[in-house]
Design a protein around this motif. Structure first.
Motif, PDB file in Angstrom:
ATOM      1  N   MET A   1       0.833  -1.206   0.000  1.00  0.00           N
ATOM      2  CA  MET A   1       0.000   0.000   0.000  1.00  0.00           C
ATOM      3  C   MET A   1       0.865   1.254   0.000  1.00  0.00           C
ATOM      4  N   GLU A   2       1.941   1.229   0.732  1.00  0.00           N
ATOM      5  CA  GLU A   2       2.840   2.384   0.741  1.00  0.00           C
ATOM      6  C   GLU A   2       3.414   2.638  -0.656  1.00  0.00           C
ATOM      7  N   ALA A   3       3.800   1.574  -1.336  1.00  0.00           N
ATOM      8  CA  ALA A   3       4.345   1.721  -2.695  1.00  0.00           C
ATOM      9  C   ALA A   3       3.301   2.353  -3.624  1.00  0.00           C
ATOM     10  N   LEU A   4       2.061   1.911  -3.533  1.00  0.00           N
ATOM     11  CA  LEU A   4       0.991   2.505  -4.344  1.00  0.00           C
ATOM     12  C   LEU A   4       0.735   3.959  -3.966  1.00  0.00           C
TER      13      LEU A   4
ATOM     14  N   GLN B   1       3.609   6.032  -5.349  1.00  0.00           N
ATOM     15  CA  GLN B   1       3.579   6.060  -6.812  1.00  0.00           C
ATOM     16  C   GLN B   1       2.446   6.925  -7.357  1.00  0.00           C
ATOM     17  N   TRP B   2       1.246   6.787  -6.801  1.00  0.00           N
ATOM     18  CA  TRP B   2       0.077   7.434  -7.391  1.00  0.00           C
ATOM     19  C   TRP B   2      -0.327   8.740  -6.720  1.00  0.00           C
ATOM     20  N   MET B   3       0.013   8.921  -5.458  1.00  0.00           N
ATOM     21  CA  MET B   3      -0.390  10.137  -4.749  1.00  0.00           C
ATOM     22  C   MET B   3       0.801  10.987  -4.319  1.00  0.00           C
ATOM     23  N   ASP B   4       2.004  10.420  -4.480  1.00  0.00           N
ATOM     24  CA  ASP B   4       3.232  11.098  -4.053  1.00  0.00           C
ATOM     25  C   ASP B   4       3.181  11.460  -2.567  1.00  0.00           C
ATOM     26  N   LEU B   5       2.590  10.543  -1.785  1.00  0.00           N
ATOM     27  CA  LEU B   5       2.482  10.726  -0.341  1.00  0.00           C
ATOM     28  C   LEU B   5       3.171   9.564   0.367  1.00  0.00           C
TER      29      LEU B   5
END
Length: 166
Positions: free
Chosen positions: A50-53, A56-60
């Motif tokens: 989940m952290e990787a996603l 990658q997608w939210m830059d958070l």
């Protein structure tokens, strides 16, 4: 309706069974008149995935509770039009949901059901960036979750209009 539920979180058994998530997904899509041949995937992942996603997608940084990845940009149907297609993916992190449930004082199952409903609504174009959008989305989220649970003879300990952390 094709609803695929995958548990890639490493939590066995999952805090919410695959059939329960499938049934909730079907309920939400039926209530919003989504075409019966629509495809939806619900995936449970661990914190590192989940952290990787999230990065990658939210830059958070860090893992979040739920993320939605729309595909065909489907919207709720109407009496005259219900397009079919691939709705997209809802990705949930049970360990983040577990922490949120504990902080909120309700069950992990209720938190995951709430997050699943929230994620599906995002796939259907609902958002909560503006106050009016938030009121609409969270009232619908509340109604959908409560009607689903009532059909099963259950109630929830979660506040059905609670905010997701994303």
């Amino acid at each position: 309706m094709s609803i695929e539920v995958l548990n890639e979180s490493g939590e066995v058994p999952s805090p919410v069974g695959e059939q329960e998530l499938h049934d909730l997904g079907r309920h939400v899509l039926d209530q919003l008149r989504v075409h019966p041949r629509t495809e939806l995937a619900i995936t449970l992942v661990d914190e590192s995935a989940m952290e990787a996603l999230h990065v990658q997608w939210m830059d958070l940084p860090g893992p979040t509770d739920v993320m939605s990845f729309p595909m065909d940009e489907l919207r709720p149907g109407s009496d005259t039009e219900t397009p079919e297609g691939v709705l997209g993916d809802v990705v949930l992190c049970p360990s983040v949901a577990r922490k949120q449930a504990k902080d909120a004082g309700h069950s992990v199952e209720d938190e995951i059901l709430l997050l699943t409903t929230h994620g599906i609504l995002h796939l259907l174009g609902f958002d909560h960036a503006e106050p009016a959008e938030e009121r609409e989305m969270f009232e619908l989220q509340r109604t959908l979750l409560l009607t689903y649970l009532a059909q099963r003879g259950r109630t929830t300990t979660a506040a059905p209009n609670a905010r997701s952390e994303h």
